[in-house]
Design a protein around this motif. Structure first.
Motif, PDB file in Angstrom:
ATOM      1  N   SER A  64      12.638   8.934  56.293  1.00  0.00           N
ATOM      2  CA  SER A  64      11.616   8.757  55.117  1.00  0.00           C
ATOM      3  C   SER A  64      10.964  10.072  54.973  1.00  0.00           C
ATOM      4  CB  SER A  64      10.604   7.588  55.620  1.00  0.00           C
ATOM      5  OG  SER A  64       9.654   7.419  54.567  1.00  0.00           O
ATOM      6  N   ALA A  65      10.352  10.588  56.143  1.00  0.00           N
ATOM      7  CA  ALA A  65       9.749  11.958  56.122  1.00  0.00           C
ATOM      8  C   ALA A  65      10.610  13.014  55.444  1.00  0.00           C
ATOM      9  CB  ALA A  65       9.374  12.355  57.486  1.00  0.00           C
ATOM     10  N   HIS A  72      11.217  14.953  47.590  1.00  0.00           N
ATOM     11  CA  HIS A  72       9.996  14.547  46.864  1.00  0.00           C
ATOM     12  C   HIS A  72      10.265  13.232  46.190  1.00  0.00           C
ATOM     13  CE1 HIS A  72       8.878  18.695  47.533  1.00  0.00           C
ATOM     14  NE2 HIS A  72       9.874  19.015  46.949  1.00  0.00           N
ATOM     15  N   MET A  73      10.835  12.142  46.878  1.00  0.00           N
ATOM     16  CA  MET A  73      10.931  10.936  46.242  1.00  0.00           C
ATOM     17  C   MET A  73      11.243   9.974  47.681  1.00  0.00           C
ATOM     18  SD  MET A  73      14.781  10.905  44.582  1.00  0.00           S
ATOM     19  CE  MET A  73      14.311  12.656  43.907  1.00  0.00           C
ATOM     20  N   ASN A  74      11.010   8.597  47.408  1.00  0.00           N
ATOM     21  CA  ASN A  74      11.524   7.742  48.636  1.00  0.00           C
ATOM     22  C   ASN A  74      12.994   7.464  48.675  1.00  0.00           C
ATOM     23  OD1 ASN A  74      12.166   5.746  46.894  1.00  0.00           O
ATOM     24  ND2 ASN A  74      10.088   4.928  46.551  1.00  0.00           N
ATOM     25  N   TYR A  75      13.277   6.911  49.746  1.00  0.00           N
ATOM     26  CA  TYR A  75      14.733   6.766  50.189  1.00  0.00           C
ATOM     27  C   TYR A  75      15.412   5.984  48.869  1.00  0.00           C
ATOM     28  CZ  TYR A  75      19.134   5.041  51.938  1.00  0.00           C
ATOM     29  OH  TYR A  75      20.483   4.996  52.138  1.00  0.00           O
ATOM     30  N   THR A  76      14.907   4.885  48.277  1.00  0.00           N
ATOM     31  CA  THR A  76      15.581   4.214  47.481  1.00  0.00           C
ATOM     32  C   THR A  76      15.768   4.973  45.834  1.00  0.00           C
ATOM     33  OG1 THR A  76      14.360   2.063  48.200  1.00  0.00           O
ATOM     34  CG2 THR A  76      15.401   2.050  45.927  1.00  0.00           C
ATOM     35  N   PHE A  78      15.892   8.208  45.903  1.00  0.00           N
ATOM     36  CA  PHE A  78      16.863   9.364  46.238  1.00  0.00           C
ATOM     37  C   PHE A  78      18.191   8.600  46.073  1.00  0.00           C
ATOM     38  CE2 PHE A  78      19.404  11.136  49.767  1.00  0.00           C
ATOM     39  CZ  PHE A  78      19.676  12.398  49.201  1.00  0.00           C
ATOM     40  N   VAL A  79      18.724   7.491  46.484  1.00  0.00           N
ATOM     41  CA  VAL A  79      19.797   7.116  46.438  1.00  0.00           C
ATOM     42  C   VAL A  79      20.154   6.811  44.992  1.00  0.00           C
ATOM     43  CG1 VAL A  79      21.320   4.957  47.144  1.00  0.00           C
ATOM     44  CG2 VAL A  79      20.058   6.150  48.845  1.00  0.00           C
ATOM     45  N   ASN A  80      19.223   6.071  44.316  1.00  0.00           N
ATOM     46  CA  ASN A  80      19.613   5.485  43.104  1.00  0.00           C
ATOM     47  C   ASN A  80      19.645   6.641  41.984  1.00  0.00           C
ATOM     48  OD1 ASN A  80      19.208   2.839  43.780  1.00  0.00           O
ATOM     49  ND2 ASN A  80      17.211   2.383  42.801  1.00  0.00           N
ATOM     50  N   LYS A  81      19.237   7.886  42.400  1.00  0.00           N
ATOM     51  CA  LYS A  81      19.438   9.046  41.589  1.00  0.00           C
ATOM     52  C   LYS A  81      20.651   9.246  41.614  1.00  0.00           C
ATOM     53  CE  LYS A  81      18.617  14.150  41.517  1.00  0.00           C
ATOM     54  NZ  LYS A  81      19.848  14.289  41.227  1.00  0.00           N
ATOM     55  N   TYR A  82      21.521   9.424  42.710  1.00  0.00           N
ATOM     56  CA  TYR A  82      22.952   9.606  42.675  1.00  0.00           C
ATOM     57  C   TYR A  82      23.690   8.605  41.738  1.00  0.00           C
ATOM     58  CZ  TYR A  82      21.614  13.450  45.554  1.00  0.00           C
ATOM     59  OH  TYR A  82      21.070  14.573  46.078  1.00  0.00           O
ATOM     60  N   ARG A  83      23.393   7.178  42.118  1.00  0.00           N
ATOM     61  CA  ARG A  83      23.968   6.153  41.461  1.00  0.00           C
ATOM     62  C   ARG A  83      24.013   6.379  39.866  1.00  0.00           C
ATOM     63  NH1 ARG A  83      21.390   1.312  45.266  1.00  0.00           N
ATOM     64  NH2 ARG A  83      22.982   1.668  46.893  1.00  0.00           N
ATOM     65  N   ILE A  84      22.721   6.446  39.376  1.00  0.00           N
ATOM     66  CA  ILE A  84      22.676   6.634  37.923  1.00  0.00           C
ATOM     67  C   ILE A  84      23.262   8.102  37.572  1.00  0.00           C
ATOM     68  CG2 ILE A  84      20.739   7.263  36.161  1.00  0.00           C
ATOM     69  CD1 ILE A  84      20.930   4.433  37.339  1.00  0.00           C
ATOM     70  N   ASP A  85      23.468   9.131  38.199  1.00  0.00           N
ATOM     71  CA  ASP A  85      24.060  10.375  37.803  1.00  0.00           C
ATOM     72  C   ASP A  85      25.594   9.973  37.575  1.00  0.00           C
ATOM     73  OD1 ASP A  85      22.034  11.840  37.881  1.00  0.00           O
ATOM     74  OD2 ASP A  85      22.585  12.839  39.834  1.00  0.00           O
ATOM     75  N   GLU A  86      26.191   9.017  38.612  1.00  0.00           N
ATOM     76  CA  GLU A  86      27.670   8.620  38.408  1.00  0.00           C
ATOM     77  C   GLU A  86      27.783   7.641  37.215  1.00  0.00           C
ATOM     78  OE1 GLU A  86      31.418   6.885  40.627  1.00  0.00           O
ATOM     79  OE2 GLU A  86      29.880   8.070  41.967  1.00  0.00           O
ATOM     80  N   ALA A  87      26.818   6.971  37.243  1.00  0.00           N
ATOM     81  CA  ALA A  87      26.905   5.698  36.090  1.00  0.00           C
ATOM     82  C   ALA A  87      26.855   6.543  34.657  1.00  0.00           C
ATOM     83  CB  ALA A  87      25.743   5.103  35.904  1.00  0.00           C
ATOM     84  N   MET A  88      25.955   7.558  34.651  1.00  0.00           N
ATOM     85  CA  MET A  88      25.952   8.300  33.349  1.00  0.00           C
ATOM     86  C   MET A  88      27.410   8.802  33.145  1.00  0.00           C
ATOM     87  SD  MET A  88      22.263   9.949  33.680  1.00  0.00           S
ATOM     88  CE  MET A  88      22.500  11.275  32.335  1.00  0.00           C
ATOM     89  N   THR A  89      28.193   9.470  33.978  1.00  0.00           N
ATOM     90  CA  THR A  89      29.584   9.898  33.912  1.00  0.00           C
ATOM     91  C   THR A  89      30.397   8.632  33.335  1.00  0.00           C
ATOM     92  OG1 THR A  89      29.038  11.653  35.596  1.00  0.00           O
ATOM     93  CG2 THR A  89      31.427  11.387  35.051  1.00  0.00           C
ATOM     94  N   LEU A  90      30.311   7.729  34.073  1.00  0.00           N
ATOM     95  CA  LEU A  90      31.329   6.377  33.958  1.00  0.00           C
ATOM     96  C   LEU A  90      31.093   6.077  32.437  1.00  0.00           C
ATOM     97  CD1 LEU A  90      31.138   4.719  37.345  1.00  0.00           C
ATOM     98  CD2 LEU A  90      32.942   6.590  36.422  1.00  0.00           C
TER      99      LEU A  90
END
Length: 160
Positions: A64-65, A72-76, A78-90
């Motif tokens: 978390s730290a 500059h974000m929380n874990y969720t 952070f992970v969702n950013k990469y999910r959304i990046d891939e979703a935008m590509t798909l």
């Protein structure tokens, strides 16, 4: 005396953030990126901060730290950013035009469509469907893309 006692919220510095040395933060940052991004663990719906901490031989407070300080974000988020990046590509890849939003959502690691839509909107300011429509409107050659439907029928991709 003021009717309401309104004070500006002060940003609190979590004590455990300062317990992680900058060198350890840098090491953990690289290891986190390797696991989440390179190994694509963001696609795993069940891959939590706890599992990441176990894989790195540390604890969730350190995870978390590091994510808070270095990304500059929380874990969720952070992970969702990469999910959304891939979703935008798909969403704009013609190889995946037959997939519905639930299928795209599942492919990139979301447990349900609602979480997918909420995260997508939070990051992009529009829904996945709106994003797809805008992209297709900007690329006219894709507007009339004929594709084979799920049941063998020819379908026309319609831009509204």
């Amino acid at each position: 005396m003021a009717k309401y006692n309104i004070t500006q919220k002060k940003e609190k510095e979590a004590a455990y953030r300062s317990l992680v040395s900058p060198r350890l933060m840098d090491e953990l940052k690289e290891k986190i990126l390797d696991i989440i991004l390179i190994q694509k663990k963001y696609k795993d719906k069940d891959y939590s901060a706890k599992k990441l901490a176990e894989d790195l031989g540390t604890n969730t407070r350190y995870i978390s730290a590091v994510v808070n300080v270095r990304f500059h974000m929380n874990y969720t988020s952070f992970v969702n950013k990469y999910r959304i990046d891939e979703a935008m590509t798909l969403l704009v890849d013609k190889r995946y035009q037959d997939l519905n939003m639930e299928e795209i959502s599942s492919m990139v690691g979301f447990s349900n469509r609602q979480s997918f839509y909420a995260s997508f909107y939070k990051i992009n300011g529009l829904t996945p469907r709106e994003y797809k429509i805008r992209h297709l409107a900007q690329h006219p050659s894709l507007k009339d893309l004929k594709r084979e439907g799920r049941k063998g029928r020819k379908l026309m991709l319609k831009i509204v």
